[in-house]
Design a protein around this motif. Structure first.
Motif, PDB file in Angstrom:
ATOM      1  N   PRO A 150       0.862  -1.184   0.000  1.00 15.89           N
ATOM      2  CA  PRO A 150       0.000   0.000   0.000  1.00 15.89           C
ATOM      3  C   PRO A 150       0.899   1.235   0.000  1.00 15.89           C
ATOM      4  CG  PRO A 150       0.157  -0.894   2.219  1.00 15.89           C
ATOM      5  CD  PRO A 150       0.967  -1.809   1.330  1.00 15.89           C
ATOM      6  N   TYR A 151       0.629   2.172  -0.889  1.00 13.66           N
ATOM      7  CA  TYR A 151       1.598   3.267  -1.077  1.00 13.66           C
ATOM      8  C   TYR A 151       0.966   4.640  -0.918  1.00 13.66           C
ATOM      9  CZ  TYR A 151       4.841   6.441  -3.401  1.00 13.66           C
ATOM     10  OH  TYR A 151       5.674   7.500  -3.685  1.00 13.66           O
ATOM     11  N   TYR A 152       1.527   5.395   0.027  1.00 15.82           N
ATOM     12  CA  TYR A 152       1.191   6.817   0.194  1.00 15.82           C
ATOM     13  C   TYR A 152       2.389   7.474   0.854  1.00 15.82           C
ATOM     14  CZ  TYR A 152      -1.389  11.085   1.258  1.00 15.82           C
ATOM     15  OH  TYR A 152      -1.800  12.401   1.314  1.00 15.82           O
ATOM     16  N   GLN A 153       3.156   8.226   0.077  1.00 16.93           N
ATOM     17  CA  GLN A 153       4.377   8.840   0.588  1.00 16.93           C
ATOM     18  C   GLN A 153       4.572  10.229  -0.009  1.00 16.93           C
ATOM     19  OE1 GLN A 153       6.431   7.911   2.909  1.00 16.93           O
ATOM     20  NE2 GLN A 153       5.890   5.757   3.220  1.00 16.93           N
ATOM     21  N   SER A 154       5.181  11.102   0.791  1.00 18.12           N
ATOM     22  CA  SER A 154       5.578  12.422   0.288  1.00 18.12           C
ATOM     23  C   SER A 154       7.087  12.495   0.094  1.00 18.12           C
ATOM     24  CB  SER A 154       5.120  13.519   1.256  1.00 18.12           C
ATOM     25  OG  SER A 154       5.669  13.299   2.549  1.00 18.12           O
ATOM     26  N   GLU A 155       7.810  11.469   0.527  1.00 17.83           N
ATOM     27  CA  GLU A 155       9.265  11.443   0.401  1.00 17.83           C
ATOM     28  C   GLU A 155       9.665  10.539  -0.762  1.00 17.83           C
ATOM     29  OE1 GLU A 155      13.215  10.142   3.004  1.00 17.83           O
ATOM     30  OE2 GLU A 155      11.296  10.515   4.030  1.00 17.83           O
ATOM     31  N   ARG A 156      10.468  11.079  -1.642  1.00 17.16           N
ATOM     32  CA  ARG A 156      10.901  10.318  -2.804  1.00 17.16           C
ATOM     33  C   ARG A 156      11.975   9.296  -2.437  1.00 17.16           C
ATOM     34  NH1 ARG A 156       8.922  12.115  -7.522  1.00 17.16           N
ATOM     35  NH2 ARG A 156       7.953  14.189  -7.545  1.00 17.16           N
ATOM     36  N   GLY A 157      12.004   8.208  -3.165  1.00 13.55           N
ATOM     37  CA  GLY A 157      13.050   7.212  -3.014  1.00 13.55           C
ATOM     38  C   GLY A 157      12.694   6.030  -2.134  1.00 13.55           C
ATOM     39  N   VAL A 208       4.791  -8.439  -7.547  1.00 14.61           N
ATOM     40  CA  VAL A 208       4.722  -7.266  -6.674  1.00 14.61           C
ATOM     41  C   VAL A 208       3.592  -6.366  -7.159  1.00 14.61           C
ATOM     42  CG1 VAL A 208       5.917  -5.221  -5.806  1.00 14.61           C
ATOM     43  CG2 VAL A 208       7.180  -7.359  -6.128  1.00 14.61           C
ATOM     44  N   ILE A 209       2.654  -6.084  -6.263  1.00 18.75           N
ATOM     45  CA  ILE A 209       1.524  -5.215  -6.589  1.00 18.75           C
ATOM     46  C   ILE A 209       1.606  -3.973  -5.706  1.00 18.75           C
ATOM     47  CG2 ILE A 209      -0.977  -4.990  -6.703  1.00 18.75           C
ATOM     48  CD1 ILE A 209      -1.128  -8.039  -6.891  1.00 18.75           C
ATOM     49  N   VAL A 210       1.867  -2.825  -6.309  1.00 18.91           N
ATOM     50  CA  VAL A 210       1.890  -1.551  -5.595  1.00 18.91           C
ATOM     51  C   VAL A 210       0.548  -0.871  -5.807  1.00 18.91           C
ATOM     52  CG1 VAL A 210       2.980   0.716  -5.404  1.00 18.91           C
ATOM     53  CG2 VAL A 210       4.384  -1.310  -5.884  1.00 18.91           C
ATOM     54  N   VAL A 211      -0.137  -0.555  -4.719  1.00 23.13           N
ATOM     55  CA  VAL A 211      -1.421   0.137  -4.822  1.00 23.13           C
ATOM     56  C   VAL A 211      -1.222   1.581  -4.385  1.00 23.13           C
ATOM     57  CG1 VAL A 211      -3.850   0.166  -4.153  1.00 23.13           C
ATOM     58  CG2 VAL A 211      -2.634  -2.014  -4.345  1.00 23.13           C
ATOM     59  N   TYR A 223       1.117 -17.873  -2.005  1.00 25.45           N
ATOM     60  CA  TYR A 223       1.550 -17.274  -0.738  1.00 25.45           C
ATOM     61  C   TYR A 223       1.404 -15.764  -0.835  1.00 25.45           C
ATOM     62  CZ  TYR A 223       3.639 -21.882  -0.580  1.00 25.45           C
ATOM     63  OH  TYR A 223       3.806 -23.229  -0.636  1.00 25.45           O
ATOM     64  N   VAL A 224       1.112 -15.136   0.309  1.00 28.68           N
ATOM     65  CA  VAL A 224       0.852 -13.689   0.335  1.00 28.68           C
ATOM     66  C   VAL A 224       1.746 -13.030   1.377  1.00 28.68           C
ATOM     67  CG1 VAL A 224      -0.884 -11.882   0.646  1.00 28.68           C
ATOM     68  CG2 VAL A 224      -1.555 -14.115  -0.290  1.00 28.68           C
ATOM     69  N   ALA A 225       2.280 -11.877   1.013  1.00 28.38           N
ATOM     70  CA  ALA A 225       3.045 -11.057   1.944  1.00 28.38           C
ATOM     71  C   ALA A 225       2.678  -9.599   1.718  1.00 28.38           C
ATOM     72  CB  ALA A 225       4.546 -11.263   1.743  1.00 28.38           C
ATOM     73  N   PHE A 226       2.897  -8.794   2.732  1.00 31.45           N
ATOM     74  CA  PHE A 226       2.673  -7.354   2.638  1.00 31.45           C
ATOM     75  C   PHE A 226       3.971  -6.645   3.007  1.00 31.45           C
ATOM     76  CE2 PHE A 226      -1.303  -9.363   4.018  1.00 31.45           C
ATOM     77  CZ  PHE A 226      -2.164  -8.970   2.999  1.00 31.45           C
ATOM     78  N   LEU A 227       4.175  -5.484   2.404  1.00 27.27           N
ATOM     79  CA  LEU A 227       5.349  -4.689   2.752  1.00 27.27           C
ATOM     80  C   LEU A 227       4.960  -3.222   2.668  1.00 27.27           C
ATOM     81  CD1 LEU A 227       8.330  -4.893   3.546  1.00 27.27           C
ATOM     82  CD2 LEU A 227       8.917  -4.842   1.116  1.00 27.27           C
ATOM     83  N   ASP A 228       5.079  -2.505   3.776  1.00 31.81           N
ATOM     84  CA  ASP A 228       4.797  -1.079   3.757  1.00 31.81           C
ATOM     85  C   ASP A 228       5.862  -0.375   2.922  1.00 31.81           C
ATOM     86  OD1 ASP A 228       2.588  -1.466   5.302  1.00 31.81           O
ATOM     87  OD2 ASP A 228       3.453  -0.696   7.161  1.00 31.81           O
ATOM     88  N   SER A 229       5.480   0.734   2.307  1.00 29.36           N
ATOM     89  CA  SER A 229       6.337   1.352   1.292  1.00 29.36           C
ATOM     90  C   SER A 229       7.588   2.008   1.846  1.00 29.36           C
ATOM     91  CB  SER A 229       5.530   2.373   0.484  1.00 29.36           C
ATOM     92  OG  SER A 229       4.985   3.372   1.336  1.00 29.36           O
ATOM     93  N   THR A 278       3.255  -6.133  10.058  1.00 27.01           N
ATOM     94  CA  THR A 278       2.566  -6.600   8.859  1.00 27.01           C
ATOM     95  C   THR A 278       3.562  -6.837   7.730  1.00 27.01           C
ATOM     96  OG1 THR A 278       0.699  -5.217   9.550  1.00 27.01           O
ATOM     97  CG2 THR A 278       0.603  -6.116   7.322  1.00 27.01           C
ATOM     98  N   SER A 279       4.680  -6.110   7.763  1.00 31.20           N
ATOM     99  CA  SER A 279       5.709  -6.258   6.732  1.00 31.20           C
ATOM    100  C   SER A 279       6.586  -7.486   6.944  1.00 31.20           C
ATOM    101  CB  SER A 279       6.598  -5.009   6.693  1.00 31.20           C
ATOM    102  OG  SER A 279       5.875  -3.879   6.250  1.00 31.20           O
ATOM    103  N   ALA A 280       6.392  -8.184   8.054  1.00 35.60           N
ATOM    104  CA  ALA A 280       7.271  -9.309   8.393  1.00 35.60           C
ATOM    105  C   ALA A 280       6.536 -10.632   8.447  1.00 35.60           C
ATOM    106  CB  ALA A 280       7.964  -9.038   9.728  1.00 35.60           C
ATOM    107  N   LEU A 281       5.391 -10.720   7.779  1.00 34.33           N
ATOM    108  CA  LEU A 281       4.654 -11.991   7.789  1.00 34.33           C
ATOM    109  C   LEU A 281       4.378 -12.476   6.380  1.00 34.33           C
ATOM    110  CD1 LEU A 281       1.331 -11.732   7.089  1.00 34.33           C
ATOM    111  CD2 LEU A 281       1.339 -10.542   9.254  1.00 34.33           C
ATOM    112  N   VAL A 282       4.254 -13.784   6.267  1.00 35.58           N
ATOM    113  CA  VAL A 282       3.874 -14.460   5.024  1.00 35.58           C
ATOM    114  C   VAL A 282       2.865 -15.533   5.398  1.00 35.58           C
ATOM    115  CG1 VAL A 282       4.645 -15.856   3.064  1.00 35.58           C
ATOM    116  CG2 VAL A 282       6.153 -14.077   3.987  1.00 35.58           C
ATOM    117  N   TYR A 283       1.817 -15.689   4.586  1.00 30.11           N
ATOM    118  CA  TYR A 283       0.872 -16.766   4.876  1.00 30.11           C
ATOM    119  C   TYR A 283       0.477 -17.504   3.608  1.00 30.11           C
ATOM    120  CZ  TYR A 283      -3.072 -13.714   3.414  1.00 30.11           C
ATOM    121  OH  TYR A 283      -3.944 -12.903   2.705  1.00 30.11           O
ATOM    122  N   ARG A 284       0.037 -18.736   3.829  1.00 29.29           N
ATOM    123  CA  ARG A 284      -0.428 -19.597   2.746  1.00 29.29           C
ATOM    124  C   ARG A 284      -1.845 -19.152   2.385  1.00 29.29           C
ATOM    125  NH1 ARG A 284       1.801 -24.557   1.703  1.00 29.29           N
ATOM    126  NH2 ARG A 284       2.722 -24.573   3.789  1.00 29.29           N
TER     127      ARG A 284
END
Length: 334
Positions: free
Chosen positions: A15-22, A42-45, A94-100, A181-187
């Motif tokens: 999930p993506y919402y940022q004001s800082e580049r990079g 990789v799906i960036v929303v 398998y599903v994982a999440f990673l904050d931006s 949430t960025s450190a989990l993976v599930y089946r």
């Protein structure tokens, strides 16, 4: 066990919402730099981010077909993650999440997928947040809630992997913040239809983790920091008591506790624990209002009105809690 090398697809949702580049580019590159040769989507929303994902990832998107960017109107991180879940490939296993603003260390998936290969359904690793001296596993907890690897079954791997022993849901309901949430993976097959609550702007990730932990008792973890977390915008970790922001925190705790009580199947002891949290939050909200008024700090009264509307018991207990706050102040001066 040798190096896991899965051809089964792992979908990673950002999930993506940022004001800082990079930050986003660094996040995505940490996924594509994973050891093991895994099949990754990789799906960036883009949740109407001030810095568009399409600009941040222009070069990557044109070169790497594993990357998909979806744009949506601003709806919050829960809705963004749901959008990602809805757009996963049909071959996802398998599903994982990673904050931006978070990054995986290069061997995160090696640890996670070894546990999946061994038949576990849910994996989580330790992580460290910018500005915090302690890792998540070391964050202060109530007595008996420390996660001590030696008290769990070692998987006999060359990596520090352990099978969680005991009632994981009972543990998570008391200490869900130990899992980023960025450190989990599930089946995926254990919860193919599970989604994040859009009623909760903050706390939806905690509710999701609790719902997920009710789906399986096959849980494993890595006693190793495998994720680096940015500062984030999570009010649960950043709002100090006695500040106007604390009202946002506390009113969200009210919503979260009520959602947990309404949505989850809870044994008596679990329900009693959450109910006590709800009672304590009502008291803390009154105490915070008193403190803000006394110190002349401006705050948003609409938060209090919304809390009153969504939780009538807050109004019913307002005067008793106010009297308790005053009595506690008198006692502290004695």
């Amino acid at each position: 066990m040798g190096e896991p090398n899965f051809c089964q697809l792992i979908s990673v949702i950002i999930p993506y919402y940022q004001s800082e580049r990079g930050l986003l580019r660094k996040c995505v590159e940490s996924i594509f730099s994973q050891q093991g040769g895994f099949s990754i989507q990789v799906i960036v929303v883009d949740d109407a981010s001030p810095v568009p994902a399409s600009e941040e990832l222009a070069n990557l998107q044109s070169k790497d077909r594993r990357l998909t960017i979806i744009a949506q109107d601003n709806a919050g991180p829960g809705a963004a993650r749901n959008n990602g879940l809805d757009h996963m490939s049909h071959s996802t296993r398998y599903v994982a999440f990673l904050d931006s603003d978070d990054c995986w260390r290069e061997d995160f998936l090696l640890h996670a997928m070894e546990t999946m290969q061994r038949g576990y359904d849910l994996f989580f690793a330790n992580s460290r947040r910018v500005g915090f001296a302690d890792t998540r596993f070391e964050w202060k907890s109530a007595a008996g809630l420390d996660l001590i690897a030696s008290k769990h079954r070692f998987l006999g791997s060359e990596r520090p992997l352990y099978a969680f022993s005991g009632d994981f849901f009972g543990y998570a309901i008391k200490r869900s913040n130990i899992i980023s949430t960025s450190a989990l993976v599930y089946r995926l097959e254990i919860a193919p239809d599970l989604r994040f609550s859009t009623r909760l702007f903050n706390g939806q990730d905690r509710l999701f983790k609790l719902e997920l932990s009710q789906k399986t008792d096959k849980v494993a973890f890595a006693a190793l920091v495998l994720v680096d977390e940015g500062r984030g915008v999570n009010i649960f970790d950043s709002a100090a008591w006695g500040t106007p922001e604390s009202l946002v925190l506390l009113t969200n705790y009210l919503k979260l506790s009520k959602c947990i009580l309404a949505k989850l199947r809870l044994e008596h002891n679990h329900r009693a624990f959450v109910a006590k949290q709800l009672t304590d939050t009502r008291y803390s909200l009154v105490a915070s209002i008193v403190h803000l008024l006394k110190t002349g700090q401006k705050f948003d009264w609409r938060l209090v009105l919304r809390a009153s509307w969504s939780d009538p018991a807050f109004i019913l207990m307002f005067v008793p809690n106010l009297l308790q706050v005053m009595m506690n102040k008198v006692r502290s001066r004695a």
